[in-house]
Design an enzyme around this catalytic site. Structure first.
Site, PDB file in Angstrom:
ATOM      1  N   LYS A  28     180.278  48.600  21.742  1.00  0.00           N
ATOM      2  CA  LYS A  28     179.819  47.463  20.905  1.00  0.00           C
ATOM      3  C   LYS A  28     178.424  47.752  20.363  1.00  0.00           C
ATOM      4  O   LYS A  28     178.166  47.592  19.170  1.00  0.00           O
ATOM      5  CB  LYS A  28     179.773  46.202  21.757  1.00  0.00           C
ATOM      6  CG  LYS A  28     178.998  45.049  21.134  1.00  0.00           C
ATOM      7  CD  LYS A  28     179.019  43.794  21.959  1.00  0.00           C
ATOM      8  CE  LYS A  28     177.979  43.750  23.025  1.00  0.00           C
ATOM      9  NZ  LYS A  28     176.642  43.284  22.588  1.00  0.00           N
ATOM     10  N   ASN A  29     177.526  48.220  21.230  1.00  0.00           N
ATOM     11  CA  ASN A  29     176.118  48.353  20.834  1.00  0.00           C
ATOM     12  C   ASN A  29     175.827  49.613  20.041  1.00  0.00           C
ATOM     13  O   ASN A  29     174.693  49.818  19.605  1.00  0.00           O
ATOM     14  CB  ASN A  29     175.208  48.249  22.060  1.00  0.00           C
ATOM     15  CG  ASN A  29     175.190  46.820  22.598  1.00  0.00           C
ATOM     16  OD1 ASN A  29     175.711  45.911  21.946  1.00  0.00           O
ATOM     17  ND2 ASN A  29     174.656  46.637  23.782  1.00  0.00           N
ATOM     18  N   ARG A  37     172.659  37.786  17.396  1.00  0.00           N
ATOM     19  CA  ARG A  37     171.300  38.224  17.075  1.00  0.00           C
ATOM     20  C   ARG A  37     171.288  39.637  16.511  1.00  0.00           C
ATOM     21  O   ARG A  37     170.348  40.014  15.805  1.00  0.00           O
ATOM     22  CB  ARG A  37     170.373  38.178  18.265  1.00  0.00           C
ATOM     23  CG  ARG A  37     170.928  37.684  19.547  1.00  0.00           C
ATOM     24  CD  ARG A  37     169.988  37.881  20.688  1.00  0.00           C
ATOM     25  NE  ARG A  37     168.729  38.428  20.301  1.00  0.00           N
ATOM     26  CZ  ARG A  37     167.699  37.716  19.846  1.00  0.00           C
ATOM     27  NH1 ARG A  37     167.829  36.414  19.730  1.00  0.00           N
ATOM     28  NH2 ARG A  37     166.575  38.300  19.504  1.00  0.00           N
ATOM     29  N   CYS A  92     167.548  33.269  23.118  1.00  0.00           N
ATOM     30  CA  CYS A  92     168.897  33.586  23.639  1.00  0.00           C
ATOM     31  C   CYS A  92     168.840  33.254  25.127  1.00  0.00           C
ATOM     32  O   CYS A  92     167.766  33.129  25.703  1.00  0.00           O
ATOM     33  CB  CYS A  92     169.133  35.061  23.333  1.00  0.00           C
ATOM     34  SG  CYS A  92     170.080  35.946  24.537  1.00  0.00           S
ATOM     35  N   ARG A 135     163.344  37.190  23.297  1.00  0.00           N
ATOM     36  CA  ARG A 135     163.841  38.293  22.455  1.00  0.00           C
ATOM     37  C   ARG A 135     163.256  38.239  21.040  1.00  0.00           C
ATOM     38  O   ARG A 135     163.964  38.134  20.050  1.00  0.00           O
ATOM     39  CB  ARG A 135     165.370  38.282  22.430  1.00  0.00           C
ATOM     40  CG  ARG A 135     165.922  38.443  23.839  1.00  0.00           C
ATOM     41  CD  ARG A 135     167.403  38.540  23.882  1.00  0.00           C
ATOM     42  NE  ARG A 135     167.870  39.830  23.375  1.00  0.00           N
ATOM     43  CZ  ARG A 135     169.173  40.112  23.281  1.00  0.00           C
ATOM     44  NH1 ARG A 135     170.068  39.214  23.614  1.00  0.00           N
ATOM     45  NH2 ARG A 135     169.555  41.286  22.813  1.00  0.00           N
ATOM     46  N   PRO A 136     161.947  38.308  20.934  1.00  0.00           N
ATOM     47  CA  PRO A 136     161.313  38.307  19.600  1.00  0.00           C
ATOM     48  C   PRO A 136     161.678  39.578  18.824  1.00  0.00           C
ATOM     49  O   PRO A 136     162.183  40.555  19.399  1.00  0.00           O
ATOM     50  CB  PRO A 136     159.826  38.284  19.929  1.00  0.00           C
ATOM     51  CG  PRO A 136     159.719  38.877  21.284  1.00  0.00           C
ATOM     52  CD  PRO A 136     160.969  38.488  22.010  1.00  0.00           C
ATOM     53  N   ASP A 148     159.276  40.887  16.637  1.00  0.00           N
ATOM     54  CA  ASP A 148     157.978  41.216  16.032  1.00  0.00           C
ATOM     55  C   ASP A 148     157.802  42.706  15.771  1.00  0.00           C
ATOM     56  O   ASP A 148     157.204  43.108  14.771  1.00  0.00           O
ATOM     57  CB  ASP A 148     156.847  40.690  16.920  1.00  0.00           C
ATOM     58  CG  ASP A 148     156.946  41.216  18.351  1.00  0.00           C
ATOM     59  OD1 ASP A 148     158.031  41.083  18.953  1.00  0.00           O
ATOM     60  OD2 ASP A 148     155.975  41.802  18.849  1.00  0.00           O
ATOM     61  N   ASP A 208     171.891  46.019  31.142  1.00  0.00           N
ATOM     62  CA  ASP A 208     173.213  45.443  30.877  1.00  0.00           C
ATOM     63  C   ASP A 208     174.184  45.646  32.029  1.00  0.00           C
ATOM     64  O   ASP A 208     175.307  45.152  31.977  1.00  0.00           O
ATOM     65  CB  ASP A 208     173.814  46.049  29.597  1.00  0.00           C
ATOM     66  CG  ASP A 208     173.080  45.569  28.372  1.00  0.00           C
ATOM     67  OD1 ASP A 208     173.334  46.088  27.279  1.00  0.00           O
ATOM     68  OD2 ASP A 208     172.222  44.680  28.513  1.00  0.00           O
ATOM     69  N   ARG A 222     182.839  38.236  23.430  1.00  0.00           N
ATOM     70  CA  ARG A 222     181.918  38.822  22.445  1.00  0.00           C
ATOM     71  C   ARG A 222     181.780  40.325  22.684  1.00  0.00           C
ATOM     72  O   ARG A 222     181.571  41.090  21.762  1.00  0.00           O
ATOM     73  CB  ARG A 222     180.530  38.196  22.579  1.00  0.00           C
ATOM     74  CG  ARG A 222     180.468  36.749  22.220  1.00  0.00           C
ATOM     75  CD  ARG A 222     179.046  36.312  22.160  1.00  0.00           C
ATOM     76  NE  ARG A 222     178.241  37.254  21.370  1.00  0.00           N
ATOM     77  CZ  ARG A 222     176.947  37.113  21.188  1.00  0.00           C
ATOM     78  NH1 ARG A 222     176.301  36.100  21.746  1.00  0.00           N
ATOM     79  NH2 ARG A 222     176.262  37.986  20.466  1.00  0.00           N
TER      80      ARG A 222
HETATM   81  C1  EPZ Z   1     169.746  45.762  22.882  1.00  0.00           C
HETATM   82  O1  EPZ Z   1     169.172  44.497  22.624  1.00  0.00           O
HETATM   83  C2  EPZ Z   1     171.179  45.484  23.307  1.00  0.00           C
HETATM   84  N1  EPZ Z   1     171.906  44.838  22.194  1.00  0.00           N
HETATM   85  C3  EPZ Z   1     171.185  44.589  24.536  1.00  0.00           C
HETATM   86  O2  EPZ Z   1     172.537  44.423  24.950  1.00  0.00           O
HETATM   87  C4  EPZ Z   1     170.420  45.298  25.652  1.00  0.00           C
HETATM   88  O3  EPZ Z   1     170.352  44.453  26.773  1.00  0.00           O
HETATM   89  C5  EPZ Z   1     168.997  45.630  25.164  1.00  0.00           C
HETATM   90  O4  EPZ Z   1     169.061  46.412  23.950  1.00  0.00           O
HETATM   91  C6  EPZ Z   1     168.205  46.434  26.187  1.00  0.00           C
HETATM   92  O5  EPZ Z   1     168.893  47.622  26.490  1.00  0.00           O
HETATM   93  C7  EPZ Z   1     172.324  45.597  21.157  1.00  0.00           C
HETATM   94  O6  EPZ Z   1     172.120  46.802  21.115  1.00  0.00           O
HETATM   95  C8  EPZ Z   1     173.073  44.888  20.065  1.00  0.00           C
HETATM   96  P1  EPZ Z   1     165.332  45.341  23.024  1.00  0.00           P
HETATM   97  P2  EPZ Z   1     167.731  44.424  21.889  1.00  0.00           P
HETATM   98  O7  EPZ Z   1     164.781  45.132  21.665  1.00  0.00           O
HETATM   99  O8  EPZ Z   1     167.570  45.579  20.982  1.00  0.00           O
HETATM  100  C9  EPZ Z   1     161.302  43.008  23.802  1.00  0.00           C
HETATM  101  C10 EPZ Z   1     174.448  43.258  25.618  1.00  0.00           C
HETATM  102  O9  EPZ Z   1     174.680  42.672  26.671  1.00  0.00           O
HETATM  103  N2  EPZ Z   1     161.102  43.064  22.338  1.00  0.00           N
HETATM  104  O10 EPZ Z   1     165.538  46.743  23.501  1.00  0.00           O
HETATM  105  O11 EPZ Z   1     167.598  43.052  21.339  1.00  0.00           O
HETATM  106  C11 EPZ Z   1     162.489  42.143  24.201  1.00  0.00           C
HETATM  107  O12 EPZ Z   1     162.101  40.786  24.302  1.00  0.00           O
HETATM  108  C12 EPZ Z   1     173.100  43.103  24.955  1.00  0.00           C
HETATM  109  O13 EPZ Z   1     175.254  44.028  25.031  1.00  0.00           O
HETATM  110  C13 EPZ Z   1     159.928  42.537  21.795  1.00  0.00           C
HETATM  111  O14 EPZ Z   1     159.074  42.023  22.507  1.00  0.00           O
HETATM  112  O15 EPZ Z   1     166.740  44.594  23.105  1.00  0.00           O
HETATM  113  C14 EPZ Z   1     162.894  42.729  25.533  1.00  0.00           C
HETATM  114  O16 EPZ Z   1     162.083  42.164  26.548  1.00  0.00           O
HETATM  115  C15 EPZ Z   1     172.241  42.074  25.673  1.00  0.00           C
HETATM  116  N3  EPZ Z   1     159.737  42.614  20.443  1.00  0.00           N
HETATM  117  C16 EPZ Z   1     162.563  44.215  25.389  1.00  0.00           C
HETATM  118  O17 EPZ Z   1     161.682  44.313  24.268  1.00  0.00           O
HETATM  119  C17 EPZ Z   1     160.661  43.182  19.610  1.00  0.00           C
HETATM  120  O18 EPZ Z   1     160.419  43.235  18.387  1.00  0.00           O
HETATM  121  C18 EPZ Z   1     163.777  45.095  25.101  1.00  0.00           C
HETATM  122  O19 EPZ Z   1     164.482  44.481  24.060  1.00  0.00           O
HETATM  123  C19 EPZ Z   1     161.854  43.705  20.180  1.00  0.00           C
HETATM  124  C20 EPZ Z   1     162.047  43.636  21.546  1.00  0.00           C
END
Ligand code: EPZ
Length: 416
Positions: free
Chosen positions: A22-23, A92, A116, A121-122, A124, A304, A396
């Site tokens: 999926k990812n 998202r 979420c 999950r910002p 920024d 995950d 999902r």
């Molecule tokens: C991806 O989400 C995955 N989703 C998530 O899988 C997975 O849990 C996550 O990566 C971590 O491995 C997809 O790939 C579609 P991040 P993502 O940006 O990219 C912070 C599932 O169950 N952050 O790596 O949204 C954030 O808050 C899903 O399949 C910022 O602060 O995660 C988090 O604490 C759930 N600012 C950390 O970074 C930003 O601009 C990692 O988030 C972006 C992220």
């Protein structure tokens, strides 16, 4: 509202074919926006998030055709560089359209993803990176409004490892003028799979899989044909389920090399796991041993898989310490497990799981995708009947999970 009814206590035996990731599929579907040529994708999983992403692309003017696990996309006549709230609020990952729309069309209107269940999950870092590449970005009534006559290559340091942030910026950089360096980039296999697909489309990318990715912009991207990698989290979920219930299962169409940290932990828990390049054989014939873990970006233990391992530890021999370092609220499955008799205490971002001799079936509620998987595993080991409610979360991210579990001998059915 659909539910799953599970009668626990049966070992899992047989063969299960792993679906596409999926990812990896979600960002790769968005990559179609970058090219005026056709993008043909194979091994695309059949699950709700994929359906949502295809709807999102269609309302932009991308033509999509699905034939089983093959999806053919054509963005030649993309007319609407927007991702509306109605779709973004249900998924998202829609934010992954932002970089490609900006790169190809110079403008984009993407609804700001809300919070979420598992955390704020910002996005920024996505925005900061695109601004570094010359985009003008404002937030207006909940939408990200972005424009850039032509993105320019930039040296971008992401102070937090972000998977979709890395993917968004990497896609944007493929058509930017000059060279983009992404430092502290995510190393997840899904990032690598996206990069491989982009390279087939004509992109110039190096360093994917490491924490420094270099992209040299090109004038345009063309058609390509790509097979999506196997889903490592679905694989890990089935491996954890067999380790918990006991049994003997062959997983085919898998990618064991993307799961080193998870396989290591399952061996520590007592499972016997042997692998070939695309298959995994797992045997478990004793109560699992408790295993400590700490989630962190790849190649460390994936967040995950945290919920699934809490379910495994809930019936393991010993006490386990599980620390979640990625998301601030990813223990909502714990209270549901306690309803089944689990003994778990939460202290900040750490769960202390005292393995119980047994769990007893009850009605529990899924709160997010991986929490749902955790409750399914708990139901498979609990005595009696477990009803898992709100399984739209599960649908999902898992391709027909109860059909696959049924084929392995689980007593599980979907009820309305
Ligand atoms: C991806 O989400 C995955 N989703 C998530 O899988 C997975 O849990 C996550 O990566 C971590 O491995 C997809 O790939 C579609 P991040 P993502 O940006 O990219 C912070 C599932 O169950 N952050 O790596 O949204 C954030 O808050 C899903 O399949 C910022 O602060 O995660 C988090 O604490 C759930 N600012 C950390 O970074 C930003 O601009 C990692 O988030 C972006 C992220």
């Amino acid at each position: 509202m659909q539910k799953l009814r599970i009668r626990g206590g049966k070992p899992l035996c047989g063969t299960v074919r792993i679906s596409g990731a999926k990812n990896a599929a979600l960002p790769i579907l968005c990559a179609a926006i970058l090219s005026a040529g056709k993008l043909t994708l194979h091994n695309v999983p059949q699950l709700n998030d994929i359906g949502t992403m295809l709807k999102l692309l269609e309302q932009m003017g991308v033509s999509t055709r699905r034939e089983g696990e093959t999806v053919i996309l054509d963005a030649a006549n993309l007319t609407n560089a927007a991702a509306p709230y109605g779709l973004v609020k249900t998924m998202r990952a829609s934010i992954l359209a932002l970089g490609p729309l900006l790169a190809r069309f110079g403008k984009a209107r993407v609804s700001l993803p809300g919070g979420c269940a598992i955390g704020a999950r910002p996005v920024d870092l996505h925005i900061k990176g695109l601004e570094a590449m010359g985009a003008i970005i404002t937030i207006e009534s909940g939408d990200i409004l972005a424009s850039a006559a032509k993105l320019k290559g930039a040296h971008i340091f992401m102070d937090i490892v972000t998977v979709t942030g890395t993917e968004n910026l990497m896609m944007a950089a493929t058509l930017a003028e000059g060279i983009t360096v992404l430092e502290n980039a995510a190393r997840e296999p899904e990032v690598v799979d996206l990069a491989e697909c982009l390279i087939k489309m004509g992109a110039n990318i190096h360093g994917h899989g490491s924490d420094v990715i270099t992209v040299t912009g090109v004038a345009s991207l063309q058609f390509a044909d790509h097979t999506v990698m196997p889903d490592r989290i679905e694989t890990g979920t089935f491996l954890a389920a067999v380790t918990a219930t006991g049994g003997d299962v062959h997983l085919t169409n898998a990618a064991p090399r993307t799961l080193d940290a998870v396989i290591e932990k399952l061996r520590d828990a007592g499972a016997t796991i042997t692998t070939t390049s695309d298959e995994i054989h797992v045997v478990s014939n004793a109560r699992p041993k408790a295993v400590n873990l700490r989630t962190a970006p790849y190649p460390a233990f994936p967040t995950d898989m945290q919920a699934q391992f809490i379910a495994l530890n809930a019936i393991a021999d010993g006490t386990a310490i599980v620390t979640e370092t990625i998301f601030e609220n990813r223990f909502m499955h714990v209270q549901e497990l306690v309803r089944l008799g689990a003994k778990i205490d939460i202290e900040g971002n750490t769960a202390i799981v005292a393995g119980a001799q047994k769990l007893t079936g009850a009605t529990v509620m899924a709160t997010d995708l991986r929490a749902s998987a955790c409750l399914v595993i708990a139901g498979l080991v609990a005595e009696g009947e477990t009803i898992v409610d709100r399984i739209y979360h599960l649908d999902r991210g898992y391709d027909h999970i109860e059909t696959k579990l049924l084929a392995l001998g689980a007593d599980i059915e979907r009820i309305n």
